[in-house]
Design an enzyme around this catalytic site. Structure first.
Site, PDB file in Angstrom:
ATOM      1  N   TRP A   1      -0.938   4.120 -23.482  1.00 29.32           N
ATOM      2  CA  TRP A   1      -1.145   3.913 -22.183  1.00 29.32           C
ATOM      3  C   TRP A   1       0.058   2.114 -21.966  1.00 29.32           C
ATOM      4  CZ3 TRP A   1      -2.646   6.036 -17.310  1.00 29.32           C
ATOM      5  CH2 TRP A   1      -2.347   4.649 -16.066  1.00 29.32           C
TER       6      TRP A   1
ATOM      7  N   GLU B   1     -15.528   7.924   2.482  1.00 30.15           N
ATOM      8  CA  GLU B   1     -14.466   9.281   1.523  1.00 30.15           C
ATOM      9  C   GLU B   1     -15.630   9.775   1.243  1.00 30.15           C
ATOM     10  OE1 GLU B   1     -12.422   6.002  -0.647  1.00 30.15           O
ATOM     11  OE2 GLU B   1     -10.503   7.345  -0.202  1.00 30.15           O
TER      12      GLU B   1
ATOM     13  N   GLU C   1     -12.479  -1.982   2.758  1.00 34.21           N
ATOM     14  CA  GLU C   1     -12.556  -1.032   1.815  1.00 34.21           C
ATOM     15  C   GLU C   1     -14.260  -0.504   1.874  1.00 34.21           C
ATOM     16  OE1 GLU C   1      -9.976  -0.143   0.011  1.00 34.21           O
ATOM     17  OE2 GLU C   1     -11.717   0.171  -1.586  1.00 34.21           O
TER      18      GLU C   1
ATOM     19  N   LYS D   1     -14.780   3.286   1.479  1.00 35.42           N
ATOM     20  CA  LYS D   1     -15.295   4.016   0.816  1.00 35.42           C
ATOM     21  C   LYS D   1     -16.612   5.153   0.625  1.00 35.42           C
ATOM     22  CE  LYS D   1     -12.788   3.323  -1.962  1.00 35.42           C
ATOM     23  NZ  LYS D   1     -11.941   3.120  -2.278  1.00 35.42           N
TER      24      LYS D   1
ATOM     25  N   CYS E   1      -5.221   3.168 -23.823  1.00 30.70           N
ATOM     26  CA  CYS E   1      -5.014   3.922 -24.938  1.00 30.70           C
ATOM     27  C   CYS E   1      -6.381   5.037 -25.581  1.00 30.70           C
ATOM     28  CB  CYS E   1      -4.203   2.438 -25.819  1.00 30.70           C
ATOM     29  SG  CYS E   1      -2.452   1.801 -25.645  1.00 30.70           S
TER      30      CYS E   1
ATOM     31  N   ASN F   1      -5.433  -0.233 -30.131  1.00 35.74           N
ATOM     32  CA  ASN F   1      -5.624  -0.017 -28.660  1.00 35.74           C
ATOM     33  C   ASN F   1      -6.041  -1.238 -28.014  1.00 35.74           C
ATOM     34  OD1 ASN F   1      -6.529   0.573 -26.443  1.00 35.74           O
ATOM     35  ND2 ASN F   1      -8.745   1.981 -26.936  1.00 35.74           N
ATOM     36  N   GLY F   2      -5.559  -2.335 -27.068  1.00 36.63           N
ATOM     37  CA  GLY F   2      -5.952  -3.496 -26.647  1.00 36.63           C
ATOM     38  C   GLY F   2      -4.285  -4.268 -26.253  1.00 36.63           C
TER      39      GLY F   2
ATOM     40  N   HIS G   1     -15.878  -8.755  20.678  1.00 35.32           N
ATOM     41  CA  HIS G   1     -14.769  -7.782  21.983  1.00 35.32           C
ATOM     42  C   HIS G   1     -14.789  -6.037  21.957  1.00 35.32           C
ATOM     43  CE1 HIS G   1     -13.137 -12.433  22.234  1.00 35.32           C
ATOM     44  NE2 HIS G   1     -13.298 -12.146  20.770  1.00 35.32           N
TER      45      HIS G   1
ATOM     46  N   ARG H   1      -7.685   9.610 -20.538  1.00 38.66           N
ATOM     47  CA  ARG H   1      -8.039   8.309 -20.968  1.00 38.66           C
ATOM     48  C   ARG H   1      -6.565   7.459 -20.239  1.00 38.66           C
ATOM     49  NH1 ARG H   1     -11.667   5.109 -24.285  1.00 38.66           N
ATOM     50  NH2 ARG H   1     -10.342   3.351 -24.071  1.00 38.66           N
TER      51      ARG H   1
ATOM     52  N   LYS I   1      -5.631  12.784  -5.193  1.00 37.80           N
ATOM     53  CA  LYS I   1      -6.174  11.220  -6.098  1.00 37.80           C
ATOM     54  C   LYS I   1      -4.139  11.024  -5.893  1.00 37.80           C
ATOM     55  CE  LYS I   1      -7.355   8.263  -8.316  1.00 37.80           C
ATOM     56  NZ  LYS I   1      -7.884   6.973  -7.965  1.00 37.80           N
TER      57      LYS I   1
HETATM   58  C1  F6R Z   1      -9.057   5.416  -1.542  1.00 37.86           C
HETATM   59  C2  F6R Z   1      -7.487   5.514  -2.424  1.00 37.86           C
HETATM   60  C3  F6R Z   1      -6.618   5.814  -1.752  1.00 37.86           C
HETATM   61  C4  F6R Z   1      -5.468   5.931  -2.017  1.00 37.86           C
HETATM   62  C5  F6R Z   1      -4.089   5.871  -1.706  1.00 37.86           C
HETATM   63  C6  F6R Z   1      -2.826   5.119  -1.569  1.00 37.86           C
HETATM   64  O1  F6R Z   1      -9.962   5.203  -2.478  1.00 37.86           O
HETATM   65  O2  F6R Z   1      -7.652   5.917  -3.283  1.00 37.86           O
HETATM   66  O3  F6R Z   1      -6.862   5.286   0.233  1.00 37.86           O
HETATM   67  O4  F6R Z   1      -5.496   3.795  -1.630  1.00 37.86           O
HETATM   68  O5  F6R Z   1      -4.068   6.867  -1.113  1.00 37.86           O
HETATM   69  O6  F6R Z   1      -2.052   5.683  -2.964  1.00 37.86           O
HETATM   70  P1  F6R Z   1      -1.831   4.849  -4.018  1.00 37.86           P
HETATM   71  O7  F6R Z   1      -2.807   3.122  -4.665  1.00 37.86           O
HETATM   72  O8  F6R Z   1      -1.856   5.521  -5.529  1.00 37.86           O
HETATM   73  O9  F6R Z   1      -0.292   3.892  -3.679  1.00 37.86           O
END
Ligand code: F6R
Length: 603
Positions: free
Chosen positions: A75, A486, A479, A483, A2, A99-100, A502, A27, A598
């Site tokens: 939110w 990407e 992961e 990162k 929020c 907010n919180g 292996h 936000r 995103k």
């Molecule tokens: C990696 C990343 C993507 C998402 C994937 C799934 O940093 O952001 O690999 O994790 O596209 O997205 P969501 O979680 O929104 O279903």
């Protein structure tokens, strides 16, 4: 998360409030509202969806001349995104924005209901306004009533309150959620969740500390912390808006890495107590005939799922299978109603995950979503949702969404283990202790960030990276590698440490960078042997461990923790910052890496 704004002065209050909320849009929000007190009357407006809807609703309304006002973007956390749940919430003569999360809202609400108070929303926030008015009705003046209200509520909050009882005053309180007070030489006063709405309006600001509360009038700011009166300390406000939206960090991703400490506190809030985990969201799901779990997700969320599978089998003692959503959709999977179908998604809109969820629903399976965005397609379709409460994530490379997913899944594993009576009281208590320790583990120390920054210059070339780990540190390795690739565009793979011999070990030479996750509390000796095998073949080793490791070319020392999950989160932060600093040195766009979106709403 929020956003809140407040204003005292003669200008058009509606304008400052709505424009200010617009500055807080980054936000994330699903509804918005304002309340303005002028000439003894309060006018309040609320609207679902975008701020444009609020602008339309207030089109005919004007509020110039001296007055006070508060504004909020919500939110959703407690209660759906509806107009009734939008802020400000009102009593008979008072309006509040919050907010919180108020952790003890249920107890307060029950007491107030017993005194005949009617609630109009499903939110935790509404208790604040009624509690305040009850104290007034019992004879306290508004300052005493506000102080007493703050004493009663527990949790995280930034609160602004206006009341006809004191028509030139805005009451405020802050705990574990940001709030800033501002002023200028024209006699105007401002309140906000962050700098950006204040830029161009306030010249000097006060960054409130946790526990601060008080009241603002046009000519005076009064601050207390407990019983102690605090002298206001002003600092000059900067002028760069984008910088302000990033809270002073260089990139949204960096801000989001640092935010993990506080957003994970929000994830936990109201859900964990000394006796266990309470997930109200699941109260309508009967788990008695559930004997297995299938988790479906993509990308980072898939890595959270892989981590969770270890927890569900080890802690809840429930068989768990993990599927990449795009594979699951076309494999003609055997779906069985005794299996709980769990989907994990930050956005709630990922096409592959959504389609997999539809298949599970069609097969009559019970479905639960772990999601960050309320009212998203995945949330609307699932039988129940546990919101991760990470707030909007702007960096394309997911960080805080992953951390909150893992914490949510860990809570769920304890919840299910307890429901199924598969977890002893002793183990449950140890796990709860570790769970509650997580926010402090996520605190980013300047010293480690600086060390990673310096070290990153040695990792800008080479023919590839292998992130390796065992058990839950294997999905963390996946992961970490994701990162890095990407945002650095360097080739990186995550691998189970024991699997290198292996095949992939054939790649080992001095130009192969191995990022070795070597926790003390999880198969340390086994991982160490695997890293020694790589070192013997001259691979360059960056070891991440609390224990000194002689064969490491580079070493990032983590703290000594008692629980593997604490080590997991500390190492997660290191891999995130490593990717960030390598990307910065390579001159890449950290927040918007090439070729990525995103939210992936296509197959
Ligand atoms: C990696 C990343 C993507 C998402 C994937 C799934 O940093 O952001 O690999 O994790 O596209 O997205 P969501 O979680 O929104 O279903």
């Amino acid at each position: 998360m929020c956003g809140i704004v407040g204003y005292i002065g003669k200008a058009e209050k509606k304008k400052f409030l709505i424009d200010g909320l617009q500055e807080l849009e980054y936000r994330g929000y699903d509804s918005a509202g304002i309340a303005i007190l002028k000439n003894g009357n309060i006018s309040s407006f609320r609207a679902l969806g975008k701020l444009e809807n609020l602008r339309q609703k207030t089109k005919e309304f004007s509020s110039s001349g001296f007055g006070i006002g508060i504004g909020h973007t919500r939110w959703a956390t407690h209660g759906k995104p509806t107009e009734a749940n939008a802020h400000p919430h009102s009593g008979e003569f008072t309006y509040i924005i919050h907010n919180g999360i108020i952790e003890n809202y249920k107890e307060i609400k029950e007491d107030l209901q017993a005194e005949g108070i009617k609630f109009l929303s499903q939110t935790d926030s509404e208790v604040i306004v009624h509690q305040f008015e009850q104290f007034i009705k019992k004879g306290l003046n508004s300052k005493e009533a506000f102080k007493k209200t703050i004493e009663v509520i527990e949790g995280a909050y930034a609160i602004l309150l206006i009341t006809k009882d004191e028509p030139e005053t805005i009451f405020f309180a802050k705990n574990a959620v940001p709030m800033i007070l501002g002023q200028n030489s024209c006699g105007e006063k401002f309140m906000s969740s962050s700098d950006s709405p204040l830029i161009g309006h306030a010249t000097d600001v006060i960054y409130l500390n946790d526990g601060d509360f008080g009241w603002v009038k046009k000519d005076k700011i009064t601050i207390f912390n407990g019983e102690v009166s605090i002298a206001p300390t002003f600092v000059t406000l900067g002028r760069d808006k984008i910088y302000a939206q990033k809270d002073g960090f260089r990139f949204f991703m960096e801000k989001e890495i640092y935010e993990q400490e506080s957003v994970v506190s929000e994830t936990l809030m109201g859900r964990v107590n000394d006796n266990g985990v309470e997930l109200d969201e699941l109260k309508n799901i009967n788990f008695s005939n559930i004997n297995a779990i299938t988790i479906c997700a993509c990308g980072t969320s898939y890595h959270a799922a892989l981590t969770a599978a270890y927890l569900f089998e080890r802690i809840s003692k429930i068989k768990c299978q993990v599927e990449i959503a795009s594979e699951f959709r076309y494999k003609k999977p055997l779906l069985d109603q005794g299996t709980l179908f769990l989907v994990i998604s930050q956005s709630g809109e990922t096409a592959d995950t959504l389609e997999a969820l539809k298949m599970a629903k069609k097969a009559g399976m019970k479905t639960v979503a772990i999601c960050n965005v309320d009212n998203s397609s995945i949330v609307r379709l699932s039988d129940a949702t546990i919101l991760t409460r990470a707030g909007i994530e702007k960096g394309v490379a997911s960080t805080k969404a992953f951390a909150t997913q893992i914490v949510t899944l860990w809570m769920l594993s304890l919840y299910l283990g307890n429901k199924k009576q598969n977890i002893s009281k002793k183990v449950l208590q140890e796990e709860i202790k570790a769970l509650l320790h997580t926010p402090s583990v996520l605190h980013v120390k300047d010293s480690i960030h600086e060390k990673i920054r310096r070290l990153s210059k040695r990792y800008l070339h080479g023919h590839g990276f292998f992130f390796i780990g065992r058990d839950i540190f294997f999905p963390l390795a996946l992961e970490g590698a994701l990162k890095l690739k990407e945002i650095s565009y360097l080739h990186a793979e995550g691998y189970p440490a024991g699997e290198m011999k292996h095949g992939p070990i054939a790649l080992a030479d001095s130009e192969l960078f191995t990022i070795a996750l070597m926790p003390k509390n999880m198969l340390y000796d086994k991982t160490k042997s695997n890293v020694e095998e790589l070192s013997a073949r001259d691979a360059t080793i960056l070891a991440i461990s609390p224990l000194e490791f002689d064969l490491a070319d580079d070493f990032l020392q983590t703290s000594l923790q008692d629980h593997p999950m604490s080590e997991f989160f500390e190492m997660m932060i290191i891999t995130q910052i490593l990717a960030l600093e390598i990307s910065v040195r390579l001159g890449n766009d950290v927040d918007m890496p090439r070729n990525l979106a995103k939210s992936v709403t296509v197959e």
